[in-house]
Design a protein around this motif. Sequence first.
Motif, PDB file in Angstrom:
ATOM      1  N   VAL A 178      10.669   7.582  -4.366  1.00 56.04           N
ATOM      2  CA  VAL A 178      10.553   6.177  -3.977  1.00 56.04           C
ATOM      3  C   VAL A 178      10.657   5.258  -5.190  1.00 56.04           C
ATOM      4  N   GLU A 179       9.918   5.575  -6.231  1.00 54.74           N
ATOM      5  CA  GLU A 179       9.865   4.685  -7.385  1.00 54.74           C
ATOM      6  C   GLU A 179      11.225   4.491  -8.029  1.00 54.74           C
ATOM      7  N   SER A 180      12.044   5.526  -8.054  1.00 53.36           N
ATOM      8  CA  SER A 180      13.328   5.455  -8.754  1.00 53.36           C
ATOM      9  C   SER A 180      14.482   5.017  -7.873  1.00 53.36           C
ATOM     10  N   SER A 181      14.338   5.065  -6.549  1.00 54.25           N
ATOM     11  CA  SER A 181      15.500   4.809  -5.692  1.00 54.25           C
ATOM     12  C   SER A 181      15.297   3.730  -4.643  1.00 54.25           C
ATOM     13  N   VAL A 182      14.141   3.086  -4.599  1.00 53.98           N
ATOM     14  CA  VAL A 182      13.904   2.033  -3.605  1.00 53.98           C
ATOM     15  C   VAL A 182      13.404   0.784  -4.322  1.00 53.98           C
ATOM     16  N   ARG A 183      13.994  -0.353  -3.984  1.00 60.50           N
ATOM     17  CA  ARG A 183      13.560  -1.646  -4.504  1.00 60.50           C
ATOM     18  C   ARG A 183      13.492  -2.640  -3.350  1.00 60.50           C
ATOM     19  N   HIS A 184      12.755  -3.708  -3.565  1.00 58.42           N
ATOM     20  CA  HIS A 184      12.772  -4.770  -2.566  1.00 58.42           C
ATOM     21  C   HIS A 184      14.172  -5.361  -2.495  1.00 58.42           C
ATOM     22  N   ALA A 186       5.020   4.924   6.301  1.00 61.67           N
ATOM     23  CA  ALA A 186       4.978   5.928   5.237  1.00 61.67           C
ATOM     24  C   ALA A 186       3.969   6.993   5.620  1.00 61.67           C
ATOM     25  N   ASP A 187       4.240   8.222   5.225  1.00 65.81           N
ATOM     26  CA  ASP A 187       3.320   9.324   5.479  1.00 65.81           C
ATOM     27  C   ASP A 187       3.520  10.370   4.399  1.00 65.81           C
ATOM     28  N   ALA A 188       3.046  11.579   4.657  1.00 66.14           N
ATOM     29  CA  ALA A 188       3.141  12.633   3.654  1.00 66.14           C
ATOM     30  C   ALA A 188       4.589  12.990   3.330  1.00 66.14           C
ATOM     31  N   GLU A 189       5.506  12.785   4.277  1.00 67.70           N
ATOM     32  CA  GLU A 189       6.911  13.087   4.031  1.00 67.70           C
ATOM     33  C   GLU A 189       7.538  12.108   3.055  1.00 67.70           C
ATOM     34  N   GLY A 190       7.090  10.859   3.097  1.00 71.33           N
ATOM     35  CA  GLY A 190       7.670   9.855   2.226  1.00 71.33           C
ATOM     36  C   GLY A 190       7.707   8.500   2.895  1.00 71.33           C
ATOM     37  N   LEU A 191       8.577   7.638   2.387  1.00 75.04           N
ATOM     38  CA  LEU A 191       8.730   6.277   2.893  1.00 75.04           C
ATOM     39  C   LEU A 191       9.795   6.263   3.980  1.00 75.04           C
ATOM     40  N   HIS A 192       9.433   5.775   5.163  1.00 74.64           N
ATOM     41  CA  HIS A 192      10.360   5.751   6.301  1.00 74.64           C
ATOM     42  C   HIS A 192      11.065   4.399   6.343  1.00 74.64           C
ATOM     43  N   LEU A 193      12.397   4.440   6.311  1.00 74.44           N
ATOM     44  CA  LEU A 193      13.214   3.240   6.319  1.00 74.44           C
ATOM     45  C   LEU A 193      14.112   3.204   7.541  1.00 74.44           C
ATOM     46  N   ASP A 194      14.476   2.008   7.946  1.00 74.19           N
ATOM     47  CA  ASP A 194      15.507   1.798   8.955  1.00 74.19           C
ATOM     48  C   ASP A 194      16.678   1.145   8.244  1.00 74.19           C
ATOM     49  N   CYS A 195      17.751   1.895   8.016  1.00 77.73           N
ATOM     50  CA  CYS A 195      18.912   1.394   7.291  1.00 77.73           C
ATOM     51  C   CYS A 195      20.061   1.163   8.269  1.00 77.73           C
ATOM     52  N   GLY A 196      20.119  -0.043   8.807  1.00 76.01           N
ATOM     53  CA  GLY A 196      21.172  -0.367   9.760  1.00 76.01           C
ATOM     54  C   GLY A 196      21.112   0.458  11.015  1.00 76.01           C
ATOM     55  N   GLY A 197      19.907   0.766  11.485  1.00 78.93           N
ATOM     56  CA  GLY A 197      19.763   1.577  12.679  1.00 78.93           C
ATOM     57  C   GLY A 197      19.699   3.065  12.414  1.00 78.93           C
ATOM     58  N   VAL A 198      19.867   3.461  11.172  1.00 83.11           N
ATOM     59  CA  VAL A 198      19.813   4.879  10.800  1.00 83.11           C
ATOM     60  C   VAL A 198      18.469   5.154  10.130  1.00 83.11           C
ATOM     61  N   ARG A 206       0.801  -1.222   0.000  1.00 85.14           N
ATOM     62  CA  ARG A 206       0.000   0.000   0.000  1.00 85.14           C
ATOM     63  C   ARG A 206       0.836   1.275   0.000  1.00 85.14           C
ATOM     64  N   PHE A 207       2.140   1.170   0.265  1.00 90.47           N
ATOM     65  CA  PHE A 207       3.000   2.361   0.230  1.00 90.47           C
ATOM     66  C   PHE A 207       3.874   2.301  -1.029  1.00 90.47           C
ATOM     67  N   GLY A 208       3.282   2.578  -2.176  1.00 94.11           N
ATOM     68  CA  GLY A 208       4.041   2.547  -3.420  1.00 94.11           C
ATOM     69  C   GLY A 208       4.606   1.185  -3.728  1.00 94.11           C
ATOM     70  N   GLY A 209       3.881   0.133  -3.350  1.00 88.93           N
ATOM     71  CA  GLY A 209       4.345  -1.228  -3.596  1.00 88.93           C
ATOM     72  C   GLY A 209       5.059  -1.841  -2.419  1.00 88.93           C
ATOM     73  N   PHE A 210       5.189  -1.103  -1.319  1.00 90.09           N
ATOM     74  CA  PHE A 210       5.909  -1.592  -0.144  1.00 90.09           C
ATOM     75  C   PHE A 210       4.973  -1.661   1.062  1.00 90.09           C
ATOM     76  N   ASP A 211       5.304  -2.572   1.974  1.00 90.87           N
ATOM     77  CA  ASP A 211       4.575  -2.720   3.229  1.00 90.87           C
ATOM     78  C   ASP A 211       5.555  -2.644   4.386  1.00 90.87           C
TER      79      ASP A 211
END
Length: 775
Positions: free
Chosen positions: A684-690, A663-675, A636-641
């Motif tokens: 999102v579409e151009s820079s995030v993949r499963h 995910a919210d109005a700011e964008g997709l929230h990720l946890d990248c190694g604790g960061v 539901r978040f641009g193809g991501f859950d």
Amino acid sequence: MTALPGETPGTGGTDTPQDAVSPPDEAGAQEPTADADPASDGAGAAEVVDPASTEAAEPDAGAEAEAASTEGATETEAASADTEGARTDAASPAPELSEAQAELAAQRELRERIEQRKAAKAAPIAAGAGLSGTAADLLAAVRAVESGEKTGSAFFASPAPAQAPRRPAPAAAPPPRTPVPQAAPAPRSASPETLEAVRAVLVEGGAPEALARPAVGALGEQAGELLRTDPWQLLAVPGVRPEQADGFARALLGADCGPDDGRRTAALVGWVLERAALQGHTALDAGDVRAALAERAVSDPDAAVREAVEEGVALLFQEGGDEEPEETEADADGTDEGGLAPDADTPREPVRVLLGLDRYALAEESLADGLARLVNTCEKAADWAEAAAAAPSPSAAELIRTTAAAGLVAHSGGEAARAEPAALIAAARGLGLRAFGAAHSEDGRLRLSAAIGDPDTAVTLSGLLSGAQGPGRDEDGALALDLLVVLDAPQLDVEGAAVLVEALADGARLVLSGDPGVLGSAGAGRVFADVLAARTCPQVVSRTPDPGPIGELVSGIGIGELNQVDAPGKEVVIVPVRDAGEAVHRTVQLVADSVPRAFSIPADETQVITVGHGGAAGTRVLNEALKQRLNPGPGRFGGFDPGDRVVHVPAPGRAVPGVVRSADAEGLHLDCGGVPVVVPQERVESSVRHGWALSAHQAAGMRWPAAVVVLPGDAAQGLSRPWVYTAFGRGERHLSVVHGVDQALPRAVEQVPAQERTTRLRPLLEALPTPDAAS
């Protein structure tokens, strides 16, 4: 270990560069053909190996996020996608400055300073329209050689003088130095008017409107006007093929355009060089460029190359050839010292003519000058004998002693050898020096931090350059450190390395540490390999072997041997499969069931690695299957859950694994190694993949408790020794190989070495004066 079936290396190949115009999320993703029916009943492998005890899984790293180019087949497709994602991002609004933006801004600032310095060295020369400085000199040299006025060896024979030290080290009153910016304003999004103007031109020329934003990102605010006057500028947009640009030009110009139109030939030269850069080359043989032009219906490739050089589209360089000998008295009488007349027909060493883009030429020249500066300005009399005596291993002691006497050191070794740079950093800090270690990835930073025992001394390269991590900058804009150890050095591309070295103060020490056997950088250049080959600095080769069955297997691969190894604890397991469909089935089974049950390694600590994005068992298919099994959801978040494993590409060549949190109005929230990372919606579409499945190049510089390497039958042409070496070395405790390439695997290990990259850094390093460098 279960024996490797048919222990023969497979054929390795190189993917052809991506030509097709693709949407941003698919660009550069080449789809290899599959040899097998995707359906699989899972039967067969269990007859050879017990899944519960032998199968190992590794997390899928979905489409490699088009972040890196692998040596050979996958290299071009991933780099192409990274470049497209980065350019698209540059045209999108960003609420605040990111690490990637700061890093790119630093690169732009570096290029501007280099260009200013070069322009100051030489006054403009009237050698062609709009040329000055180096480009004009090069053009004048070409014309002089062509006219017979001078021989080819008369030019480029003398290396550029090394830059004068910017800051004597130590100095009572150092001269001012232009600070390297730690931040830059976020790039502004294209205005609606600009986008509308570009869309109008695209529609008029029959091109998709979707190319408007990428075109603005590549060509700037004047994209509409540029495309109307020079339609072949469309080739600057990633993914556009020459035949598509030709059709666009015909629609706009009608009968006014032809295959030898100067605008077309100049754009084709730039396009050929850009594609070469995606494969890692910083320059290309002029003959190869002419051949590529001839394939595109250019009737006079020689004239097209000359015109491109004259217009500043490309720079021309010469390698090889002997300098004109100075005339001696013996020469004046036509005899040599032995009284024999010289043979007028004695062939000279052939001269190789290269063409390159200015940004890579400037980066290589700046990097060579900067490395020579570090070699020559470092204090050589430092006494670190006591620290070396307390080192944990002989190799660590040798590294400490060598670094004490040199400003630049190259250290090579495998995974176990990473303990030696950690020991060096700890020893230097014990001596009161500001010593830091920089890794390519967050995973590498965490491992280095654990080895040193001090989390504040380990940073990522991107964090160091952006100012988000590390010591910050001094009053002159240089990094406030005395010693920097760069791990994963083979991942350094030439532009990133130039930015890094430019940021080091005179007198600082730099240690480049890495494994020469792994895949090279995603970007253009081969910095670590060129430094090793040029021998401009001391080199320390670790004598610490990688332990265990995985270490033994990988060490053999590094010398071209695929050996059977004893693996009593099932550390290495081969799972044979008949087709791609079965490979996907067995991979999911390994990750979800077998590895967790046999080794108590959860699925989120197992990484899947495969050859390419496309095909019946590429990252896309594997990620889809793994998501359905491990974290099903509607996307539901641009193809991501929430809970999806992903890979984020904040800048070309950087693949950052993470997990979706929300995910919210700011964008997709990720946890990248604790960061925590927030990716704006438009990016999102151009820079995030499963990311359950990754390519080997994306996985370089990182390790997981378990790895599952998937080799379906259609992957044989993408295999090479560096690819296998890198992929097989990503698992710490367990490696499963889903093997469907038969003899292609041993053939690749034995017969397919690293893809050669054409660069200029090595000769530049060899030519620069480095009196203190090791011979």
